[in-house]
Structures are given as C-alpha cells and as structure tokens.
Design a protein around this motif. Structure first.
Motif, PDB file in Angstrom:
ATOM      1  N   TYR A  95      -1.353   8.044   4.154  1.00 52.43           N
ATOM      2  CA  TYR A  95      -2.150   7.366   5.177  1.00 52.43           C
ATOM      3  C   TYR A  95      -3.567   7.928   5.238  1.00 52.43           C
ATOM      4  N   ASN A 144       0.105   6.705  12.714  1.00 46.52           N
ATOM      5  CA  ASN A 144      -0.525   5.535  13.326  1.00 46.52           C
ATOM      6  C   ASN A 144      -2.021   5.452  13.045  1.00 46.52           C
ATOM      7  N   LEU A 146      -4.975   5.411   9.894  1.00 46.67           N
ATOM      8  CA  LEU A 146      -5.142   5.181   8.462  1.00 46.67           C
ATOM      9  C   LEU A 146      -6.581   5.449   8.061  1.00 46.67           C
ATOM     10  N   LEU A 159      -3.782   1.740  13.436  1.00 42.28           N
ATOM     11  CA  LEU A 159      -3.023   0.606  12.907  1.00 42.28           C
ATOM     12  C   LEU A 159      -2.594  -0.369  13.989  1.00 42.28           C
ATOM     13  N   VAL A 162      -5.196  -3.110  14.126  1.00 46.31           N
ATOM     14  CA  VAL A 162      -5.474  -3.898  12.919  1.00 46.31           C
ATOM     15  C   VAL A 162      -4.592  -5.140  12.900  1.00 46.31           C
ATOM     16  N   THR A 176      -9.779  -6.275  12.726  1.00 49.58           N
ATOM     17  CA  THR A 176      -9.290  -5.602  13.922  1.00 49.58           C
ATOM     18  C   THR A 176      -9.304  -6.533  15.126  1.00 49.58           C
ATOM     19  N   LEU A 195       2.156   1.349   3.731  1.00 54.72           N
ATOM     20  CA  LEU A 195       2.594   0.845   5.043  1.00 54.72           C
ATOM     21  C   LEU A 195       4.013   0.284   5.005  1.00 54.72           C
ATOM     22  N   SER A 198       6.078   0.409   8.162  1.00 47.75           N
ATOM     23  CA  SER A 198       5.410  -0.049   9.381  1.00 47.75           C
ATOM     24  C   SER A 198       5.746  -1.513   9.632  1.00 47.75           C
ATOM     25  N   PHE A 200       3.752  -3.928   9.092  1.00 42.50           N
ATOM     26  CA  PHE A 200       2.916  -4.766   8.238  1.00 42.50           C
ATOM     27  C   PHE A 200       3.768  -5.357   7.128  1.00 42.50           C
ATOM     28  N   ASN A 210      -0.023  -7.725  10.242  1.00 40.57           N
ATOM     29  CA  ASN A 210       0.601  -6.926  11.295  1.00 40.57           C
ATOM     30  C   ASN A 210       1.492  -7.842  12.139  1.00 40.57           C
TER      31      ASN A 210
END
Length: 249
Positions: A95, A144, A146, A159, A162, A176, A195, A198, A200, A210
C-alpha cells in the motif's frame, strides 16, 4: 562498471550471512561494505560508508527503518526491507509503495530489487511520509491509506474517500468523493493486486471500483456517492449485478 555499495542489517547473524552469500553470488557488481545487527550500529556504518543500498529487517529490537530515516532525512541510498512479516504487514508495504523482499529470500526477488536500486541510483529522496503511512497502516487490521506516485511526488489517499481508479495512458486516475482526479503512474493491474482484500473490484478492464461508494445501478451507468458516474455496457452491467447484486454492499 560501477560497483554498488551495500549494507546488510538484521538482528539475526544467520540472516545477515545468508543474504550476504546470495548477494555475492547473484549480484556481481555489488559489494557488501558493512553489516550491522542493530539500528544504532546501522546508523554508524551508513554514515561511515555512504552506501548505495541498505537491506534492512523491518523491525529490529532497538527500532525500525523509520528511525534510520529520521536520523538521515536527506538519504541518497535505497532502502530495501527484508522481512518475514505476515500477510497483513506485506500488504501494508505494498500500500505504501515501499520496496521489500519477503523471507526466505529468492534469487528473482533479489535481482529485481537490485535492478530498481540501479534505476534510482543518485536520487535524493525523503521517504518520511511513506514510512509514517506504513506504520499507521500496520496498526490497522486492513490498511486504509494508499501511497500513489505522481509527477509532483508522493500522494497519500484515504481509500474510504476514493470512488474508483481508472486506467489511462499506462497509469491510473484516482477519483475522490471531493471531486479530485489524481493522476498516478501506478498501473491498474498492480493496484488490483494490492487492493485484493479491500472493497475495490475490477468491473472492467480499465475500471477498479469502490463498491462501498456505489449508490445506483442503471441500464448503462453506475452512479457513485457524490454524483460521479461511470458508463458501462449492458453486458458489463449485467455481469456486475450477477456478481454483486444491488447496493448497498
């Protein structure tokens, strides 16, 4: 041929000797000028020998790599972590875009790291921001923050703020919630791998979304929190619904 001056730092003598043997075997244009088994000793030999690269265990009994950077903020050497850390710590390193080799060290990872050192040789850098984010991420169950390399330097994004990453011209654009568009040289394949755990998801070849920020799925568009929309084909929309259903996720 210019010789690369290297220092190996690890609190375990066996680890120092093992890595030294591999470096001598696979990196002919590299010379190990010193070794150290503590952070304090490492600081001294770095100042004394002015190395091109330092291979450093991420956590030592008397400190961390961040302590070295605080003591030597205008470093002109590359720092490569060599770590036996667990999956989450490895993810935190990814990250933060920090170069590392995972123990047990293999030839391919070692030679790749040396190639990067050669490419970055002579560049003065201040990596304090990266390491601040690293140790913040290490304190969380899942990172969290990046770090994104950009033309202006390193950009740190939360993140949770985003909406998506879109592939463009070999890099990505990060969109964002506040309406910012951050252009980074990171490629979308690398980001997808980083990711992986996550929220994503790669919903198209050029789009990493996301899922937590999806509000509405329509016939040909996905509407994100804050009003940003992404156009997708009917086939992509149908596949998205099959995989994820309807928001919220």
């Amino acid at each position: 041929m210019d010789v690369i001056k290297a220092i190996v730092v690890d609190d375990e003598r066996a680890a120092v000797e093992s890595l030294s043997i591999m470096l001598n075997k696979y990196c002919e244009d590299l010379n190990i000028v010193a070794t150290a088994m503590s952070i304090n000793e490492a600081k001294k030999v770095i100042v004394e020998h002015n190395p091109d690269v330092v291979f450093l265990d991420i956590m030592m009994p008397d400190g961390t790599g961040f302590d070295i950077l605080e003591a030597l903020p205008d470093r002109n050497f590359e720092l490569v972590f060599v770590t036996a850390y667990n999956h989450l710590a490895i993810k935190a390193l990814k990250y933060c875009a920090i170069e590392f080799i995972q123990k047990p060290v293999c030839k391919d990872d070692l030679t790749k790291a040396i190639d990067k050192v050669k490419n970055n040789r002579g560049i003065v850098r201040n990596s304090s921001l990266q390491y601040t984010v690293l140790f913040e991420n290490l304190g969380n169950e899942l990172p969290n923050k990046l770090c994104l390399p950009t033309e202006r330097g390193l950009e740190v994004v939360d993140l949770g703020e985003v909406l998506a990453f879109e592939s463009k011209d070999g890099g990505v654009i990060a969109y964002t919630i506040e309406g910012r568009s951050i252009v980074s040289e990171k490629d979308i394949d690398t980001l997808e791998d980083t990711l992986l755990d996550s929220k994503f998801s790669r919903i198209a070849n050029d789009l990493l979304l996301n899922l937590k920020k999806v509000e509405i799925i329509s016939k040909g568009e996905i509407f994100m929190h804050g009003g940003k929309t992404f156009n997708l084909s009917a086939e992509q929309i149908n596949e998205f619904k099959i995989r994820f259903g309807n928001p919220p996720y």
